[in-house]
Design a protein around this motif. Sequence first.
Motif, PDB file in Angstrom:
ATOM      1  N   SER A   1      41.832  -1.705  18.444  1.00  0.00           N
ATOM      2  CA  SER A   1      42.769  -0.610  18.723  1.00  0.00           C
ATOM      3  C   SER A   1      42.650   0.470  17.652  1.00  0.00           C
ATOM      4  O   SER A   1      43.594   1.212  17.403  1.00  0.00           O
ATOM      5  N   LYS A   2      41.495   0.570  17.037  1.00  0.00           N
ATOM      6  CA  LYS A   2      41.291   1.572  16.000  1.00  0.00           C
ATOM      7  C   LYS A   2      41.030   2.936  16.617  1.00  0.00           C
ATOM      8  O   LYS A   2      40.256   3.061  17.559  1.00  0.00           O
TER       9      LYS A   2
ATOM     10  N   LYS B   1      54.988  -1.818  19.975  1.00  0.00           N
ATOM     11  CA  LYS B   1      55.014  -3.015  19.135  1.00  0.00           C
ATOM     12  C   LYS B   1      55.659  -2.716  17.791  1.00  0.00           C
ATOM     13  O   LYS B   1      56.513  -3.486  17.308  1.00  0.00           O
ATOM     14  N   LYS B   2      55.254  -1.614  17.184  1.00  0.00           N
ATOM     15  CA  LYS B   2      55.790  -1.261  15.864  1.00  0.00           C
ATOM     16  C   LYS B   2      57.259  -0.884  15.962  1.00  0.00           C
ATOM     17  O   LYS B   2      58.061  -1.241  15.080  1.00  0.00           O
TER      18      LYS B   2
ATOM     19  N   LYS C   1      45.875   3.874  11.605  1.00  0.00           N
ATOM     20  CA  LYS C   1      44.992   3.306  12.621  1.00  0.00           C
ATOM     21  C   LYS C   1      43.926   4.294  13.076  1.00  0.00           C
ATOM     22  O   LYS C   1      43.057   3.946  13.883  1.00  0.00           O
TER      23      LYS C   1
ATOM     24  N   LYS D   1      46.127   3.085  23.813  1.00  0.00           N
ATOM     25  CA  LYS D   1      46.161   2.220  22.637  1.00  0.00           C
ATOM     26  C   LYS D   1      47.312   2.615  21.702  1.00  0.00           C
ATOM     27  O   LYS D   1      48.022   1.748  21.169  1.00  0.00           O
TER      28      LYS D   1
ATOM     29  N   HIS E   1      51.947   4.498  10.802  1.00  0.00           N
ATOM     30  CA  HIS E   1      51.144   3.379  11.298  1.00  0.00           C
ATOM     31  C   HIS E   1      49.986   3.880  12.159  1.00  0.00           C
ATOM     32  O   HIS E   1      48.842   3.413  12.014  1.00  0.00           O
ATOM     33  N   LEU E   2      50.264   4.833  13.028  1.00  0.00           N
ATOM     34  CA  LEU E   2      49.227   5.369  13.915  1.00  0.00           C
ATOM     35  C   LEU E   2      48.191   6.190  13.139  1.00  0.00           C
ATOM     36  O   LEU E   2      47.005   6.170  13.466  1.00  0.00           O
TER      37      LEU E   2
ATOM     38  N   LYS F   1      50.722   1.455  23.070  1.00  0.00           N
ATOM     39  CA  LYS F   1      50.958   0.023  22.885  1.00  0.00           C
ATOM     40  C   LYS F   1      51.304  -0.297  21.431  1.00  0.00           C
ATOM     41  O   LYS F   1      52.203  -1.109  21.161  1.00  0.00           O
ATOM     42  N   LEU F   2      50.607   0.346  20.512  1.00  0.00           N
ATOM     43  CA  LEU F   2      50.909   0.141  19.094  1.00  0.00           C
ATOM     44  C   LEU F   2      52.300   0.655  18.755  1.00  0.00           C
ATOM     45  O   LEU F   2      53.022   0.062  17.946  1.00  0.00           O
ATOM     46  N   THR F   3      52.678   1.775  19.384  1.00  0.00           N
ATOM     47  CA  THR F   3      54.002   2.358  19.147  1.00  0.00           C
ATOM     48  C   THR F   3      55.103   1.405  19.595  1.00  0.00           C
ATOM     49  O   THR F   3      56.078   1.174  18.873  1.00  0.00           O
TER      50      THR F   3
END
Length: 272
Positions: A129-130, A171-172, A195, A164, A191-192, A167-169
């Motif tokens: 997810s980079k 979760k965080k 990443k 991506k 965080h993003l 989804k990271l948002t």
Amino acid sequence: MVKISRISTQQKNKSRYNIFLEDERGDSYGFSVDEDILVEFSLHKGMEMDGETVELLKQKDTIHKSYALAINYLSYRMRSKKEISDYLTKKDIDAEQVHLVMDRLSKEGLLDDQAFANAFVETRINTSSKGPQLVKKELLEKGISTQIADEALKKISYDWQYDKAEKLTRKKWSSTNNKSFQQQQLTVKQHLIQKGFSHDVIKDVLTEFVKETDDDSEWQALVHQGEKFVRKYEQKFVGYELKQKVKGGLYRKGFPIDLIERFLDECMEEQM
């Protein structure tokens, strides 16, 4: 001049041969060669060679061994030119031979930075997810030029990035639900960025996510933090001073002033 007195196969490597030479001092081990060199120079018992030819064969064999090292290193995965160069250098191969080996690999199509970068990006798309900035950083660290990296990164579409990043948002965000909206957004944004996602993608994702987030979650987070501040300060302060301490703490946490006033009015009346 020297003469090849005998040729024997190495016990541990059947594709390599020990060449023994005979001169005026007698018979002794001369050097070793790979099977390819043995065939190329038609080496055989009784063959006479001058010192220059012997040195050429030794050099050829050294280069061949360096080439074999590189081939083995490439057998695990594709490598960039820098990775191959660094690997051979660590193996104490001199710079001239490193250049010769890399030139041969390039001519054989086994060393191509653009192909490597394209494959690297494709792998990141499928397995991680980079974001593109982080992937680019990885490519540059592997010695890939900015131009080649930018060309390979065209494979990473906006839609992929958005999916991506979203989804990271989520979760965080769920792991920071006791923080204010402001702090949650800052935490997720940072965080993003780490990443490797672009500012445009981050902005679009957060804008859309905040729109659909339940307003009540901000209030619940504030109550949670407010009660923590009350417990922290109620042993030393009462009344107005206590409310000011709690108010200041919540404000520093990034909660909006209207919700802070609501908490003070509705949840701290008994403290007055």
